[in-house]
Write a protein that holds these residues in place. Structure first.
Motif, mmCIF file in Angstrom:
data_model
loop_
_atom_site.group_PDB
_atom_site.id
_atom_site.type_symbol
_atom_site.label_atom_id
_atom_site.label_comp_id
_atom_site.label_asym_id
_atom_site.label_seq_id
_atom_site.Cartn_x
_atom_site.Cartn_y
_atom_site.Cartn_z
ATOM 1 N N VAL A 55 0.820 -1.214 0.000
ATOM 2 C CA VAL A 55 0.000 0.000 0.000
ATOM 3 C C VAL A 55 0.853 1.262 0.000
ATOM 4 C CG1 VAL A 55 -1.778 1.278 1.258
ATOM 5 C CG2 VAL A 55 -1.871 -1.219 1.168
ATOM 6 N N LEU A 56 1.895 1.308 0.831
ATOM 7 C CA LEU A 56 2.668 2.543 0.981
ATOM 8 C C LEU A 56 4.097 2.417 0.464
ATOM 9 C CD1 LEU A 56 1.477 3.760 4.503
ATOM 10 C CD2 LEU A 56 0.926 4.753 2.279
ATOM 11 N N GLY A 57 4.398 1.349 -0.243
ATOM 12 C CA GLY A 57 5.738 1.154 -0.764
ATOM 13 C C GLY A 57 6.257 2.336 -1.555
ATOM 14 N N PRO A 58 5.482 2.892 -2.492
ATOM 15 C CA PRO A 58 5.984 4.039 -3.268
ATOM 16 C C PRO A 58 6.289 5.256 -2.403
ATOM 17 C CG PRO A 58 4.111 3.021 -4.365
ATOM 18 C CD PRO A 58 4.198 2.396 -3.022
ATOM 19 N N VAL A 59 5.523 5.440 -1.311
ATOM 20 C CA VAL A 59 5.780 6.566 -0.414
ATOM 21 C C VAL A 59 7.066 6.317 0.367
ATOM 22 C CG1 VAL A 59 4.910 7.880 1.557
ATOM 23 C CG2 VAL A 59 3.326 7.085 -0.223
ATOM 24 N N LEU A 60 7.226 5.113 0.850
ATOM 25 C CA LEU A 60 8.414 4.782 1.631
ATOM 26 C C LEU A 60 9.689 4.818 0.793
ATOM 27 C CD1 LEU A 60 6.929 1.820 3.715
ATOM 28 C CD2 LEU A 60 7.312 4.160 4.481
ATOM 29 N N ALA A 61 9.547 4.704 -0.528
ATOM 30 C CA ALA A 61 10.709 4.743 -1.407
ATOM 31 C C ALA A 61 11.216 6.162 -1.631
ATOM 32 C CB ALA A 61 10.365 4.101 -2.745
ATOM 33 N N LEU A 62 10.436 7.172 -1.233
ATOM 34 C CA LEU A 62 10.856 8.559 -1.387
ATOM 35 C C LEU A 62 11.994 8.883 -0.423
ATOM 36 C CD1 LEU A 62 7.322 10.249 -1.516
ATOM 37 C CD2 LEU A 62 8.872 9.877 -3.456
ATOM 38 N N PRO A 63 12.700 9.987 -0.616
ATOM 39 C CA PRO A 63 13.674 10.433 0.379
ATOM 40 C C PRO A 63 13.006 10.536 1.746
ATOM 41 C CG PRO A 63 13.888 11.712 -1.629
ATOM 42 C CD PRO A 63 12.667 10.867 -1.815
ATOM 43 N N PRO A 64 13.721 10.192 2.818
ATOM 44 C CA PRO A 64 13.104 10.095 4.145
ATOM 45 C C PRO A 64 12.281 11.311 4.558
ATOM 46 C CG PRO A 64 15.325 9.229 4.205
ATOM 47 C CD PRO A 64 15.153 9.815 2.834
ATOM 48 N N GLN A 65 12.792 12.523 4.369
ATOM 49 C CA GLN A 65 12.052 13.693 4.815
ATOM 50 C C GLN A 65 10.769 13.868 4.017
ATOM 51 O OE1 GLN A 65 12.457 15.405 7.476
ATOM 52 N NE2 GLN A 65 10.716 16.742 7.029
ATOM 53 N N GLU A 66 10.821 13.607 2.755
ATOM 54 C CA GLU A 66 9.635 13.739 1.902
ATOM 55 C C GLU A 66 8.591 12.696 2.284
ATOM 56 O OE1 GLU A 66 8.616 14.004 -2.913
ATOM 57 O OE2 GLU A 66 10.689 13.781 -2.195
ATOM 58 N N ALA A 67 9.061 11.456 2.532
ATOM 59 C CA ALA A 67 8.134 10.404 2.953
ATOM 60 C C ALA A 67 7.511 10.745 4.297
ATOM 61 C CB ALA A 67 8.873 9.075 3.031
ATOM 62 N N ARG A 68 8.307 11.290 5.204
ATOM 63 C CA ARG A 68 7.792 11.631 6.531
ATOM 64 C C ARG A 68 6.666 12.650 6.429
ATOM 65 N NH1 ARG A 68 9.955 11.268 11.584
ATOM 66 N NH2 ARG A 68 11.937 10.594 10.705
ATOM 67 N N VAL A 69 6.847 13.668 5.594
ATOM 68 C CA VAL A 69 5.823 14.710 5.453
ATOM 69 C C VAL A 69 4.501 14.108 4.984
ATOM 70 C CG1 VAL A 69 5.143 16.721 4.093
ATOM 71 C CG2 VAL A 69 7.432 16.598 5.083
ATOM 72 N N LEU A 70 4.570 13.228 3.988
ATOM 73 C CA LEU A 70 3.338 12.626 3.482
ATOM 74 C C LEU A 70 2.692 11.708 4.521
ATOM 75 C CD1 LEU A 70 4.263 11.771 -0.237
ATOM 76 C CD2 LEU A 70 2.988 13.728 0.654
ATOM 77 N N LEU A 71 3.501 10.947 5.249
ATOM 78 C CA LEU A 71 2.951 10.029 6.255
ATOM 79 C C LEU A 71 2.333 10.797 7.427
ATOM 80 C CD1 LEU A 71 5.725 7.296 6.295
ATOM 81 C CD2 LEU A 71 3.399 7.053 5.425
ATOM 82 N N VAL A 72 2.998 11.869 7.861
ATOM 83 C CA VAL A 72 2.437 12.670 8.944
ATOM 84 C C VAL A 72 1.130 13.314 8.496
ATOM 85 C CG1 VAL A 72 2.792 14.758 10.324
ATOM 86 C CG2 VAL A 72 4.621 13.082 10.101
ATOM 87 N N THR A 73 1.101 13.786 7.284
ATOM 88 C CA THR A 73 -0.130 14.397 6.769
ATOM 89 C C THR A 73 -1.254 13.370 6.714
ATOM 90 O OG1 THR A 73 1.161 15.965 5.448
ATOM 91 C CG2 THR A 73 -1.151 15.644 4.830
ATOM 92 N N LEU A 74 -0.967 12.177 6.220
ATOM 93 C CA LEU A 74 -1.989 11.128 6.169
ATOM 94 C C LEU A 74 -2.473 10.784 7.582
ATOM 95 C CD1 LEU A 74 -3.636 8.889 4.802
ATOM 96 C CD2 LEU A 74 -1.602 7.412 4.968
ATOM 97 N N GLY A 75 -1.544 10.591 8.514
ATOM 98 C CA GLY A 75 -1.942 10.251 9.871
ATOM 99 C C GLY A 75 -2.782 11.330 10.520
ATOM 100 N N THR A 76 -2.414 12.581 10.304
ATOM 101 C CA THR A 76 -3.172 13.685 10.883
ATOM 102 C C THR A 76 -4.555 13.781 10.255
ATOM 103 O OG1 THR A 76 -1.077 14.860 11.237
ATOM 104 C CG2 THR A 76 -3.108 16.140 11.400
ATOM 105 N N TRP A 77 -4.642 13.600 8.948
ATOM 106 C CA TRP A 77 -5.941 13.629 8.262
ATOM 107 C C TRP A 77 -6.847 12.508 8.783
ATOM 108 C CZ3 TRP A 77 -8.399 10.220 4.809
ATOM 109 C CH2 TRP A 77 -9.486 10.731 4.094
ATOM 110 N N LEU A 78 -6.287 11.333 9.003
ATOM 111 C CA LEU A 78 -7.073 10.222 9.559
ATOM 112 C C LEU A 78 -7.528 10.545 10.978
ATOM 113 C CD1 LEU A 78 -4.875 7.226 8.331
ATOM 114 C CD2 LEU A 78 -7.204 7.775 7.544
#
Length: 427
Positions: free
Chosen positions: A319-342
């Motif tokens: 599910v999140l493989g493409p996000v985790l493949a991003l540079p760490p800081q970029e992936a973190r921003v997207l994951l934090v945003t998803l978690g906060t939205w949820l």
């Protein structure tokens, strides 16, 4: 001193016998609980022997020989084994010492009053002998008491293991489990829960020792029996009328993460409750402190992921493989945003408030996440997949870009106009 005693030996022995009767009667009157285990005859025999030992100790001390203390140690060990107070034993030596000195002075006066000044030099020696006897009895008392306490702790720990692990014969016998609970002072039926603690931080620690009440519960708090082992610290809580939430309040001051099981009604269910509490711990916020206690029933989706690490890893990858493949800081921003939205129940506005950014920024990040994962946040089935995958990322050990506690929170949205900060996690 030895010569004086030998001169009055016969009279002194008679007086010591009478003193033993007086000491026995006084003990029976003032401290009946101390005297009860022996009965009058045996108690009197022991009193008589103690008084004679004090006289013999005085004779030995006058010769420069060590005082014989074996009997005093035996008396201390006996009283500790009977569970009687040490103060009563020491009181016997104190009263006995007075009687011995009285017997000595009366016997010397009757034999040769002019010899009384020679006796005074032995007063300090007599009290030194009695102090040695009392100290020897006290040391033996404390040693036996410590051994009894250790055995009792081991017994209680074994009883807790039987309840929490469900092992051996007890696991196959509800009667045996009920008996173990009864020996721990727990009812056959009631409201129980299990707490499993994570590792304490530097200088931190859990609330108790093996099989203990952790220093005693607060007046209006659940009773918790703690068990410390190499694999962690576990508490068995008897809730009584208290809500399950009371355990989170009890744990709030501790610098540890914790998992709390659902409520169960019988001792036979405690082993299962312990497994569920351990599962709840795996879903707890990564930082110890207030809000770091996770109630399983508030984190069931995350617990479902935690229950199968292999499947959780596959969920992250698919599910999140493409996000985790991003540079760490970029992936973190997207994951934090998803978690906060949820955590904000799908509100872009409230998510923006928590993230201190414009709602359009949140929308842009979420659209990118949809493009990378091929999942649409407008599709409930896709949201379920993303939420579970996000939980799997949050639970993953150190590797990869983890989401902070705010992203894993399950609380409601922040109303407009209120303080914008990360809420206390509900678990």
């Amino acid at each position: 001193m030895e010569r004086i005693i030998e001169e009055i030996r016969e009279d002194l022995d008679r007086r010591i016998a009478v003193a033993a009767d007086r000491l026995t009667d006084r003990t029976l009157t003032e401290d009946p609980a101390y005297a009860a285990p022996l009965g009058r005859a045996e108690l009197r025999g022991r009193m008589h022997h103690t008084l004679r030992q004090a006289v013999e100790g005085l004779v030995r001390a006058s010769r420069g020989e060590p005082v014989e203390l074996a009997d005093a140690r035996a008396a201390g060990a006996l009283r500790a084994g009977q569970g009687l107070p040490l103060a009563s034993l020491r009181r016997t030596y104190r009263y006995g010492g007075r009687l011995v000195w009285q017997c000595l002075t009366e016997a010397v006066a009757a034999h040769d009053r002019a010899a009384l000044p020679r006796l005074l030099a032995g007063a300090g020696a007599l009290w030194d002998v009695l102090d040695q006897m009392a100290d020897a009895a006290s040391e033996a008392y404390h040693r036996v008491g410590a051994e009894r306490g250790e055995r009792e702790r081991e017994r209680r720990a074994a009883l807790l293991d039987a309840l929490l692990d469900g092992q051996a014969a007890a696991a196959r016998s509800p009667e045996a489990l009920a008996a173990a609970a009864a020996q721990l002072g727990l009812p056959e039926r009631g409201r129980f829960a299990v707490v499993v603690l994570g590792s304490a931080g530097p200088g931190g620690g859990g609330p108790g020792t093996a099989g203990s009440d952790g220093g005693g519960p607060e007046p209006d708090a659940p009773r918790v029996l703690w068990r410390i082992r190499a694999d962690g610290e576990t508490g068995l809580a008897e809730l009584g009328h208290h809500p399950l939430e009371a355990l989170r309040a009890l744990l709030a001051p501790l610098p540890v993460r914790a998992g709390i099981s659902p409520v169960v009604g019988t001792p036979a269910e405690l082993a299962g409750a312990r497994r569920l509490a351990a599962l709840a711990l795996r879903t707890a916020p990564p930082a110890a402190g207030p809000g770091a206690a996770a109630l399983l029933d508030e984190r069931l989706p995350a617990a479902l992921v935690a229950a199968d690490p292999e499947l959780a890893a596959r969920l992250r990858e698919v599910v999140l493989g493409p996000v985790l493949a991003l540079p760490p800081q970029e992936a973190r921003v997207l994951l934090v945003t998803l978690g906060t939205w949820l955590a904000c129940q799908g509100s872009t506005t409230y998510a923006a408030q928590r993230l201190y950014c414009h709602r359009n920024t949140v929308s842009n990040r979420l659209r990118r996440l949809e493009q990378l994962t091929g999942r649409a946040l407008s599709d409930p089935a896709h949201v379920v997949e993303l939420a579970l995958a996000h939980a799997a990322v949050s639970q993953r050990p150190t590797s990869g870009p983890p989401a902070p506690p705010a992203a894993a929170a399950g609380g409601g949205p922040t109303p407009a106009g209120t303080e914008r900060r990360s809420p206390r996690s509900p678990g």
